[in-house]
Design an enzyme around this catalytic site. Sequence first.
Site, PDB file in Angstrom:
ATOM      1  N   HIS A   1      45.052  -1.139   6.743  1.00 52.16           N
ATOM      2  CA  HIS A   1      45.585  -2.350   6.124  1.00 52.16           C
ATOM      3  C   HIS A   1      46.328  -3.151   7.192  1.00 52.16           C
ATOM      4  CE1 HIS A   1      46.661  -4.615   2.503  1.00 52.16           C
ATOM      5  NE2 HIS A   1      47.839  -4.805   3.057  1.00 52.16           N
TER       6      HIS A   1
ATOM      7  N   ASP B   1      49.905  -2.510  -3.273  1.00 47.68           N
ATOM      8  CA  ASP B   1      50.608  -2.529  -1.987  1.00 47.68           C
ATOM      9  C   ASP B   1      52.095  -2.722  -2.222  1.00 47.68           C
ATOM     10  OD1 ASP B   1      51.544  -2.910   0.586  1.00 47.68           O
ATOM     11  OD2 ASP B   1      50.368  -4.705   0.984  1.00 47.68           O
TER      12      ASP B   1
ATOM     13  N   ASP C   1      48.508  -6.362   7.819  1.00 48.13           N
ATOM     14  CA  ASP C   1      49.350  -7.404   7.231  1.00 48.13           C
ATOM     15  C   ASP C   1      49.627  -8.492   8.249  1.00 48.13           C
ATOM     16  OD1 ASP C   1      49.975  -6.416   4.539  1.00 48.13           O
ATOM     17  OD2 ASP C   1      50.978  -4.772   5.575  1.00 48.13           O
TER      18      ASP C   1
ATOM     19  N   MET D   1      51.524 -11.943   8.906  1.00 47.36           N
ATOM     20  CA  MET D   1      52.628 -12.733   8.372  1.00 47.36           C
ATOM     21  C   MET D   1      52.929 -13.906   9.293  1.00 47.36           C
ATOM     22  SD  MET D   1      55.258  -9.692   7.347  1.00 47.36           S
ATOM     23  CE  MET D   1      54.757  -8.291   6.344  1.00 47.36           C
TER      24      MET D   1
ATOM     25  N   MET E   1      50.624  -6.900  -5.651  1.00 51.10           N
ATOM     26  CA  MET E   1      51.818  -6.595  -4.880  1.00 51.10           C
ATOM     27  C   MET E   1      52.835  -5.910  -5.785  1.00 51.10           C
ATOM     28  SD  MET E   1      51.191  -7.481  -1.814  1.00 51.10           S
ATOM     29  CE  MET E   1      52.844  -7.124  -1.200  1.00 51.10           C
TER      30      MET E   1
ATOM     31  N   SER F   1      49.225   0.954   6.221  1.00 52.33           N
ATOM     32  CA  SER F   1      49.592  -0.384   6.692  1.00 52.33           C
ATOM     33  C   SER F   1      50.086  -0.332   8.130  1.00 52.33           C
ATOM     34  CB  SER F   1      50.678  -0.981   5.803  1.00 52.33           C
ATOM     35  OG  SER F   1      51.127  -2.204   6.351  1.00 52.33           O
TER      36      SER F   1
ATOM     37  N   HIS G   1      45.104  -8.514   5.213  1.00 55.21           N
ATOM     38  CA  HIS G   1      45.913  -9.127   4.155  1.00 55.21           C
ATOM     39  C   HIS G   1      46.679 -10.304   4.754  1.00 55.21           C
ATOM     40  CE1 HIS G   1      49.532  -8.473   1.187  1.00 55.21           C
ATOM     41  NE2 HIS G   1      48.918  -9.617   0.986  1.00 55.21           N
TER      42      HIS G   1
ATOM     43  N   MET H   1      49.213 -12.940   4.624  1.00 54.15           N
ATOM     44  CA  MET H   1      50.427 -13.458   3.986  1.00 54.15           C
ATOM     45  C   MET H   1      50.855 -14.702   4.749  1.00 54.15           C
ATOM     46  SD  MET H   1      52.522 -10.010   2.949  1.00 54.15           S
ATOM     47  CE  MET H   1      51.944  -8.921   4.232  1.00 54.15           C
TER      48      MET H   1
END
Length: 218
Positions: free
Chosen positions: A32, A174, A34, A36, A136, A7, A65, A67
């Site tokens: 990965h 994850d 992330d 946000m 998750m 990540s 990913h 979020m």
Amino acid sequence: MAFLSPSLLAADFYNLERQIKVLEENNVKYLHLDVMDGNFVPNISYGAGIIKSLRENTNLVFDVHLMIEKPENYIDDFAKAGADIITIHQEATKHPLRVLQQIKEHGIKAGISLNPGTSLSVLDYLWDELDLILIMTVNPGFGGQSFIPSSIDKIKETRKLINQNKDDILLEIDGGVKTTNLESLLDLGVDIFVSGSDIFNKDLNLMKEKIEYYLERI
């Protein structure tokens, strides 16, 4: 065969080029990413612009990913930035099936992520559009959290459901995945292990050692 997806959230952005090179030179295939927004989760990370810059400099599989709330408003941006997989949260949109279809229209893989408190029953009408399910194993939004033990049963059940409904779907986990608990996760049928703070390190030799540990086992 399973894969490691480090990540980027845990990376040292000052030395990012060097750390990405360590991943590439040590046979890591996935990265990965992330994203946000400060609304769906408390933190803010980075957006499509950073991913586009990375895409221009590496051939790693971009495991994006999201979020973020209302991901349907941003799918085109992340697809154009170079995502290979885009995973949205079931909880972040009123129309997850439609958003999965939107992702697949770009010719890339579509995934759904489920928070620890979300029932697997939400998968019932999504199977035809799914390429990946992300479980998750911490509450999303922060790196470095501890693995939630009750996730074990949820991972097992997800693997059974995949086998029954569409066995080419990838199962990803994850949150809190570390060298200290990896052995207990190896027989659950996981295809992609996400690990952040346990992989990225300013000490590049230690990074290499951690990567070797994961890849020798998964």
